[in-house]
Write a protein that holds these residues in place. Structure first.
Motif, PDB file in Angstrom:
ATOM      1  N   ARG A  34       1.359   9.017 -15.908  1.00 18.54           N
ATOM      2  CA  ARG A  34       0.429   8.042 -16.467  1.00 18.54           C
ATOM      3  C   ARG A  34       1.089   6.836 -16.129  1.00 18.54           C
ATOM      4  O   ARG A  34       0.190   5.901 -15.782  1.00 18.54           O
ATOM      5  N   LYS A  35       2.332   6.509 -16.236  1.00 15.90           N
ATOM      6  CA  LYS A  35       3.083   5.217 -15.546  1.00 15.90           C
ATOM      7  C   LYS A  35       2.927   5.061 -14.404  1.00 15.90           C
ATOM      8  O   LYS A  35       2.548   3.980 -13.785  1.00 15.90           O
ATOM      9  N   ALA A  36       3.079   6.202 -13.337  1.00 13.74           N
ATOM     10  CA  ALA A  36       3.093   6.064 -11.845  1.00 13.74           C
ATOM     11  C   ALA A  36       1.557   5.621 -11.531  1.00 13.74           C
ATOM     12  O   ALA A  36       1.406   4.881 -10.987  1.00 13.74           O
ATOM     13  N   PHE A  37       0.799   6.428 -12.237  1.00 10.14           N
ATOM     14  CA  PHE A  37      -0.695   6.388 -11.675  1.00 10.14           C
ATOM     15  C   PHE A  37      -1.131   4.836 -12.178  1.00 10.14           C
ATOM     16  O   PHE A  37      -1.850   4.169 -11.570  1.00 10.14           O
ATOM     17  N   ALA A  38      -0.717   4.482 -13.184  1.00  3.67           N
ATOM     18  CA  ALA A  38      -1.253   3.011 -13.752  1.00  3.67           C
ATOM     19  C   ALA A  38      -0.783   2.067 -13.086  1.00  3.67           C
ATOM     20  O   ALA A  38      -1.322   1.063 -12.654  1.00  3.67           O
TER      21      ALA A  38
ATOM     22  N   PRO B 159       0.686  -1.213   0.003  1.00  5.21           N
ATOM     23  CA  PRO B 159       0.081   0.023  -0.003  1.00  5.21           C
ATOM     24  C   PRO B 159       0.994   1.439   0.059  1.00  5.21           C
ATOM     25  O   PRO B 159       0.584   2.267  -0.661  1.00  5.21           O
ATOM     26  N   GLU B 160       1.954   1.372   0.513  1.00  6.50           N
ATOM     27  CA  GLU B 160       2.934   2.430   0.672  1.00  6.50           C
ATOM     28  C   GLU B 160       3.292   2.505  -0.788  1.00  6.50           C
ATOM     29  O   GLU B 160       3.628   3.475  -1.100  1.00  6.50           O
ATOM     30  N   VAL B 161       3.775   1.325  -1.414  1.00  9.24           N
ATOM     31  CA  VAL B 161       4.413   1.499  -2.889  1.00  9.24           C
ATOM     32  C   VAL B 161       3.375   2.299  -3.650  1.00  9.24           C
ATOM     33  O   VAL B 161       3.658   3.234  -4.184  1.00  9.24           O
ATOM     34  N   ALA B 162       2.265   1.927  -3.508  1.00 10.56           N
ATOM     35  CA  ALA B 162       1.032   2.439  -4.385  1.00 10.56           C
ATOM     36  C   ALA B 162       0.767   3.918  -4.104  1.00 10.56           C
ATOM     37  O   ALA B 162       0.770   4.839  -4.854  1.00 10.56           O
ATOM     38  N   GLN B 163       0.886   4.319  -2.911  1.00  8.57           N
ATOM     39  CA  GLN B 163       0.634   5.394  -2.431  1.00  8.57           C
ATOM     40  C   GLN B 163       1.765   6.414  -2.938  1.00  8.57           C
ATOM     41  O   GLN B 163       1.430   7.372  -3.380  1.00  8.57           O
ATOM     42  N   THR B 164       2.837   6.172  -2.776  1.00 10.74           N
ATOM     43  CA  THR B 164       4.126   6.873  -3.293  1.00 10.74           C
ATOM     44  C   THR B 164       3.981   6.811  -4.785  1.00 10.74           C
ATOM     45  O   THR B 164       4.403   7.966  -5.055  1.00 10.74           O
ATOM     46  N   LEU B 165       3.591   5.988  -5.517  1.00  7.42           N
ATOM     47  CA  LEU B 165       3.458   5.860  -6.946  1.00  7.42           C
ATOM     48  C   LEU B 165       2.476   7.159  -7.097  1.00  7.42           C
ATOM     49  O   LEU B 165       2.679   8.224  -8.198  1.00  7.42           O
ATOM     50  N   ASN B 166       1.228   7.085  -6.585  1.00 10.01           N
ATOM     51  CA  ASN B 166       0.453   8.139  -6.648  1.00 10.01           C
ATOM     52  C   ASN B 166       0.887   9.395  -6.348  1.00 10.01           C
ATOM     53  O   ASN B 166       0.820  10.422  -7.321  1.00 10.01           O
TER      54      ASN B 166
ATOM     55  N   ILE C 177      -1.485  -2.073  -8.406  1.00  7.73           N
ATOM     56  CA  ILE C 177      -1.187  -2.554  -7.091  1.00  7.73           C
ATOM     57  C   ILE C 177      -2.641  -2.272  -6.247  1.00  7.73           C
ATOM     58  O   ILE C 177      -2.928  -3.406  -5.545  1.00  7.73           O
ATOM     59  N   TYR C 178      -3.337  -1.317  -6.462  1.00  3.25           N
ATOM     60  CA  TYR C 178      -4.683  -1.353  -5.462  1.00  3.25           C
ATOM     61  C   TYR C 178      -5.675  -2.227  -5.960  1.00  3.25           C
ATOM     62  O   TYR C 178      -6.419  -2.859  -4.861  1.00  3.25           O
ATOM     63  N   ARG C 179      -5.689  -2.602  -7.284  1.00  3.59           N
ATOM     64  CA  ARG C 179      -6.641  -3.697  -7.687  1.00  3.59           C
ATOM     65  C   ARG C 179      -6.282  -5.060  -7.031  1.00  3.59           C
ATOM     66  O   ARG C 179      -6.992  -5.955  -6.816  1.00  3.59           O
ATOM     67  N   GLU C 180      -4.802  -5.228  -7.112  1.00  8.10           N
ATOM     68  CA  GLU C 180      -4.325  -6.524  -6.466  1.00  8.10           C
ATOM     69  C   GLU C 180      -4.622  -6.630  -5.082  1.00  8.10           C
ATOM     70  O   GLU C 180      -5.014  -7.538  -4.778  1.00  8.10           O
ATOM     71  N   LEU C 181      -4.546  -5.571  -4.259  1.00  9.73           N
ATOM     72  CA  LEU C 181      -4.791  -5.388  -2.839  1.00  9.73           C
ATOM     73  C   LEU C 181      -6.219  -5.652  -2.694  1.00  9.73           C
ATOM     74  O   LEU C 181      -6.464  -6.334  -1.778  1.00  9.73           O
ATOM     75  N   ARG C 182      -6.901  -5.263  -3.327  1.00  9.47           N
ATOM     76  CA  ARG C 182      -8.532  -5.512  -3.260  1.00  9.47           C
ATOM     77  C   ARG C 182      -8.866  -6.894  -3.489  1.00  9.47           C
ATOM     78  O   ARG C 182      -9.755  -7.420  -2.840  1.00  9.47           O
ATOM     79  N   LYS C 183      -8.191  -7.438  -4.456  1.00 12.77           N
ATOM     80  CA  LYS C 183      -8.576  -8.767  -4.842  1.00 12.77           C
ATOM     81  C   LYS C 183      -8.160  -9.735  -3.591  1.00 12.77           C
ATOM     82  O   LYS C 183      -8.794 -10.532  -3.112  1.00 12.77           O
ATOM     83  N   LYS C 184      -7.050  -9.581  -2.925  1.00  8.16           N
ATOM     84  CA  LYS C 184      -6.616 -10.072  -1.923  1.00  8.16           C
ATOM     85  C   LYS C 184      -7.259 -10.145  -0.509  1.00  8.16           C
ATOM     86  O   LYS C 184      -7.759 -10.752   0.212  1.00  8.16           O
TER      87      LYS C 184
END
Length: 83
Positions: A59-63, A36-43, A68-75
């Protein structure tokens, strides 16, 4: 984010890149804790890139953050809480 307000964008970008590197290393050992920290920092990095008119980098950072957020949501199948 304070540096953004003070128009020190390049310094802010470097700080986010350093944080991202650290969080990526930590996430390899403890993904549930640090992804989650990786995703937030990318954002955040995407926001800085966007403010600096680096559209492709933003665009690349947001994508990657969204992926990552989608993967976390699935888990987790529950709300994602970022601290």
């Amino acid at each position: 984010m304070l540096n953004i307000d003070q128009n020190r964008m390049e310094e802010t970008r470097k700080e986010h890149e350093e944080a991202l590197k650290t969080y990526r290393e930590l996430a390899q050992k403890e993904p549930e804790t640090y992804l989650p920290e990786v995703a937030q920092t990318l954002n955040n990095l995407g926001i800085v890139d966007s403010a600096q008119n680096r559209a492709e980098e933003a665009r690349k950072a947001f994508a990657e953050a969204v992926k990552i957020y989608r993967e976390l949501r699935k888990k987790n199948r529950g709300p994602i809480c970022l601290t």
